[in-house]
Write a protein that holds these residues in place. Structure first.
Motif, mmCIF file in Angstrom:
data_model
loop_
_atom_site.group_PDB
_atom_site.id
_atom_site.type_symbol
_atom_site.label_atom_id
_atom_site.label_comp_id
_atom_site.label_asym_id
_atom_site.label_seq_id
_atom_site.Cartn_x
_atom_site.Cartn_y
_atom_site.Cartn_z
ATOM 1 N N ALA A 75 0.841 -1.195 0.000
ATOM 2 C CA ALA A 75 0.000 0.000 0.000
ATOM 3 C C ALA A 75 0.874 1.243 0.000
ATOM 4 O O ALA A 75 1.615 1.494 0.955
ATOM 5 C CB ALA A 75 -0.919 -0.002 1.219
ATOM 6 N N ALA A 76 0.786 2.016 -1.076
ATOM 7 C CA ALA A 76 1.536 3.263 -1.192
ATOM 8 C C ALA A 76 0.672 4.420 -0.716
ATOM 9 O O ALA A 76 -0.453 4.601 -1.173
ATOM 10 C CB ALA A 76 1.971 3.491 -2.637
ATOM 11 N N GLY A 77 1.216 5.181 0.192
ATOM 12 C CA GLY A 77 0.507 6.339 0.735
ATOM 13 C C GLY A 77 1.489 7.203 1.506
ATOM 14 O O GLY A 77 2.643 7.345 1.115
ATOM 15 N N LYS A 90 -1.029 7.912 11.193
ATOM 16 C CA LYS A 90 -1.217 6.579 11.772
ATOM 17 C C LYS A 90 -2.577 5.993 11.400
ATOM 18 O O LYS A 90 -2.693 4.800 11.091
ATOM 19 C CB LYS A 90 -1.066 6.643 13.299
ATOM 20 C CG LYS A 90 0.369 6.918 13.747
ATOM 21 C CD LYS A 90 0.577 6.640 15.226
ATOM 22 C CE LYS A 90 -0.081 7.678 16.094
ATOM 23 N NZ LYS A 90 0.261 7.474 17.533
ATOM 24 N N ASP A 91 -3.599 6.846 11.394
ATOM 25 C CA ASP A 91 -4.924 6.363 11.002
ATOM 26 C C ASP A 91 -4.920 5.855 9.567
ATOM 27 O O ASP A 91 -5.544 4.826 9.259
ATOM 28 C CB ASP A 91 -5.960 7.485 11.149
ATOM 29 C CG ASP A 91 -6.291 7.796 12.602
ATOM 30 O OD1 ASP A 91 -5.957 6.969 13.473
ATOM 31 O OD2 ASP A 91 -6.889 8.861 12.847
ATOM 32 N N GLU A 92 -4.221 6.587 8.684
ATOM 33 C CA GLU A 92 -4.138 6.158 7.298
ATOM 34 C C GLU A 92 -3.487 4.781 7.194
ATOM 35 O O GLU A 92 -3.989 3.890 6.500
ATOM 36 C CB GLU A 92 -3.326 7.170 6.483
ATOM 37 C CG GLU A 92 -3.115 6.747 5.034
ATOM 38 C CD GLU A 92 -2.106 7.609 4.283
ATOM 39 O OE1 GLU A 92 -1.737 7.231 3.152
ATOM 40 O OE2 GLU A 92 -1.668 8.639 4.831
ATOM 41 N N MET A 93 -2.372 4.600 7.878
ATOM 42 C CA MET A 93 -1.669 3.329 7.795
ATOM 43 C C MET A 93 -2.476 2.189 8.413
ATOM 44 O O MET A 93 -2.434 1.048 7.925
ATOM 45 C CB MET A 93 -0.298 3.449 8.461
ATOM 46 C CG MET A 93 0.631 4.437 7.764
ATOM 47 S SD MET A 93 0.956 3.957 6.042
ATOM 48 C CE MET A 93 1.693 5.454 5.376
ATOM 49 N N ARG A 94 -3.229 2.486 9.466
ATOM 50 C CA ARG A 94 -4.081 1.450 10.054
ATOM 51 C C ARG A 94 -5.119 0.957 9.052
ATOM 52 O O ARG A 94 -5.445 -0.238 9.018
ATOM 53 C CB ARG A 94 -4.792 1.996 11.304
ATOM 54 C CG ARG A 94 -3.912 2.131 12.523
ATOM 55 C CD ARG A 94 -4.766 2.388 13.766
ATOM 56 N NE ARG A 94 -3.951 2.727 14.919
ATOM 57 C CZ ARG A 94 -3.733 3.970 15.339
ATOM 58 N NH1 ARG A 94 -4.270 5.001 14.675
ATOM 59 N NH2 ARG A 94 -2.991 4.205 16.395
ATOM 60 N N THR A 95 -5.653 1.882 8.230
ATOM 61 C CA THR A 95 -6.654 1.432 7.262
ATOM 62 C C THR A 95 -6.059 0.450 6.270
ATOM 63 O O THR A 95 -6.743 -0.482 5.828
ATOM 64 C CB THR A 95 -7.258 2.630 6.496
ATOM 65 O OG1 THR A 95 -6.284 3.226 5.637
ATOM 66 C CG2 THR A 95 -7.820 3.669 7.442
ATOM 67 N N TYR A 147 -2.330 1.647 -4.813
ATOM 68 C CA TYR A 147 -2.806 2.884 -4.187
ATOM 69 C C TYR A 147 -4.240 2.646 -3.718
ATOM 70 O O TYR A 147 -5.185 2.820 -4.487
ATOM 71 C CB TYR A 147 -2.770 4.044 -5.177
ATOM 72 C CG TYR A 147 -1.386 4.426 -5.624
ATOM 73 C CD1 TYR A 147 -0.588 5.256 -4.844
ATOM 74 C CD2 TYR A 147 -0.865 3.973 -6.834
ATOM 75 C CE1 TYR A 147 0.696 5.618 -5.250
ATOM 76 C CE2 TYR A 147 0.406 4.329 -7.254
ATOM 77 C CZ TYR A 147 1.171 5.149 -6.457
ATOM 78 O OH TYR A 147 2.437 5.499 -6.864
ATOM 79 N N PRO A 148 -4.439 2.250 -2.475
ATOM 80 C CA PRO A 148 -5.783 1.887 -2.024
ATOM 81 C C PRO A 148 -6.799 3.021 -2.120
ATOM 82 O O PRO A 148 -7.974 2.769 -2.398
ATOM 83 C CB PRO A 148 -5.555 1.477 -0.565
ATOM 84 C CG PRO A 148 -4.123 1.072 -0.506
ATOM 85 C CD PRO A 148 -3.418 1.993 -1.453
ATOM 86 N N ASP A 149 -6.362 4.259 -1.904
ATOM 87 C CA ASP A 149 -7.309 5.372 -1.837
ATOM 88 C C ASP A 149 -7.001 6.507 -2.802
ATOM 89 O O ASP A 149 -7.784 7.449 -2.908
ATOM 90 C CB ASP A 149 -7.346 5.942 -0.413
ATOM 91 C CG ASP A 149 -7.795 4.911 0.608
ATOM 92 O OD1 ASP A 149 -8.734 4.159 0.313
ATOM 93 O OD2 ASP A 149 -7.196 4.856 1.699
ATOM 94 N N GLY A 159 -6.540 3.506 -9.957
ATOM 95 C CA GLY A 159 -5.818 2.560 -9.121
ATOM 96 C C GLY A 159 -6.750 1.474 -8.603
ATOM 97 O O GLY A 159 -7.962 1.526 -8.777
ATOM 98 N N GLY A 160 -6.166 0.486 -7.974
ATOM 99 C CA GLY A 160 -6.971 -0.545 -7.335
ATOM 100 C C GLY A 160 -7.229 -1.764 -8.196
ATOM 101 O O GLY A 160 -6.631 -1.949 -9.256
#
Length: 388
Positions: free
Chosen positions: A151-153, A166-171, A342-344, A350-351
């Protein structure tokens, strides 16, 4: 059998995010439809393609040079030896007619985007998923439909703080990813280290972080970061310096003995070969991120894979940039090490196809014809609008 029309549409994929080098406030891409006279289920077969994020749409180049060359070519000159399908290699050669070697910047994106659509059409005409067609033609006939994805972000954006990071990475972790990536180089080293610590605080055993400088650093800064990053067990340290500064990359290996990654901004087999020859990349630990959608397409990527084999590199060290379904198919069909995701971001391009989930850091490709774009409903609506 012939290509009757090639259409291009430039589409905005703007976002407030930025990496260490650029922002995406005015980013665009090219969406392409290659329309053939081959009929399936009462409709013409259409191949689709688009270029990866980070390089702008190339519609003008396509319309002025590359599309006319394909359409002006004698149709029989673009057919394979069986006479039953288009030949991507012959179509590629037609696009490259009257082009000098070298200078692999924007034209490589234009050709690579059309090439993606051609391969989509070829696999559909043959009635196979592209990954199966590639395994049959260039592999051992058996694709590995389970592909590693990360997951790239972790981009910089207004109002971001450690809590939001941190919230982004948790998702991502909650969705099944085991490797996540964040940007570095957009602030101070101290700030980046605190961001790394924040991400690592939400990862569990077996989960890893990769970091990406997007070519921002000079040699001294790259070394400074290398020394600081050595305290962590990172998945990789990506693109520390300018993509064509092979001496910087080769020198950096003396200061960072853990995995590094680069190559997403090298757009030809020749540039990739120079990286292997002079960039100090280590075949036992480093990763290569060449992206077919930006680098003349799969026809050129096959040449790059041949070059890597000649230099003793395994295909499994290739994890392409871009997060698109084309590279997913190449990974499954030709045995690459995985693919970016890229999940989001950069949606709907993407996806994965609808219903495909990440499990333990892998996705299983569904049995869809061609690249499988028709299985991603939010993307296919744009493609269908272009070709209808």
């Amino acid at each position: 059998m012939k290509i009757v029309e090639i259409r291009e549409q430039t589409i905005p994929i703007s976002s407030s995010i930025r990496n260490a080098y650029i922002d995406f406030s005015k980013m665009t891409l090219s969406l392409v439809a290659v329309i053939t006279d081959v009929m399936r289920d009462g409709k013409p077969v259409v191949g689709y393609g688009f270029n990866s994020n980070g390089r702008y749409g190339q519609g003008k180049l396509m319309r002025e040079r590359f599309i006319p060359r394909v359409l002006e070519a004698e149709p029989d000159s673009l057919i394979d030896e069986s006479g039953n399908n288009l030949d991507p290699h012959k179509i590629w050669a037609a696009m490259f007619t009257n082009e000098k070697p070298g200078g692999h910047g924007e034209r490589s994106v234009a050709i690579g985007t059309i090439d993606m659509a051609v391969w989509d059409a070829v696999a559909k005409i043959e009635g196979k998923p592209l990954f199966q067609l590639l395994a049959d033609r260039y592999g051992n006939g058996t694709p590995d439909r389970e592909v590693f994805v990360y997951a790239a972000g972790g981009y910089y954006y207004p109002g971001q703080d450690f809590s939001k990071l941190k919230d982004e990475m948790r998702t991502y972790i909650d969705r099944g990813y085991t490797v996540v990536k964040k940007k570095i180089g957009g602030g101070s080293l101290d700030e980046d280290l605190r961001r790394i610590d924040a991400v690592l605080s939400v990862l569990q055993d077996g989960q890893k972080l990769a970091v990406d400088a997007n070519g921002r650093f000079d040699l001294d800064t790259a070394i400074q970061y290398a020394k600081a990053l050595s305290q962590y067990d990172l998945f990789w340290y990506e693109e520390a310096g300018d993509p064509l500064d092979f001496e910087l990359q080769a020198t950096l290996r003396n200061y960072y003995d853990k995995p590094m990654a680069t190559g997403e901004n090298l757009f030809s087999m020749q540039d990739a070969r120079n990286l292997i020859r002079y960039g100090g990349m280590r075949a036992d630990r480093d990763y290569l991120q060449f992206d077919c959608a930006l680098s003349y397409g799969l026809v050129e990527y096959l040449r790059t894979l041949d070059m890597l084999h000649q230099h003793g590199w395994s295909r499994s060290r290739c994890i392409p940039h871009g997060g698109h379904q084309m590279s997913l198919n190449i990974a499954a069909g030709l045995g690459l090490g995985g693919n970016e995701s890229y999940p989001d971001l950069f949606q709907p391009f993407g996806g994965f196809p609808d219903g495909v989930k990440v499990h333990n850091g892998h996705v299983t490709l569904p049995d869809l014809p061609g690249i499988g774009f028709e299985g991603k409903s939010d993307l296919y609506v744009h493609m269908q609008a272009l070709s209808s």
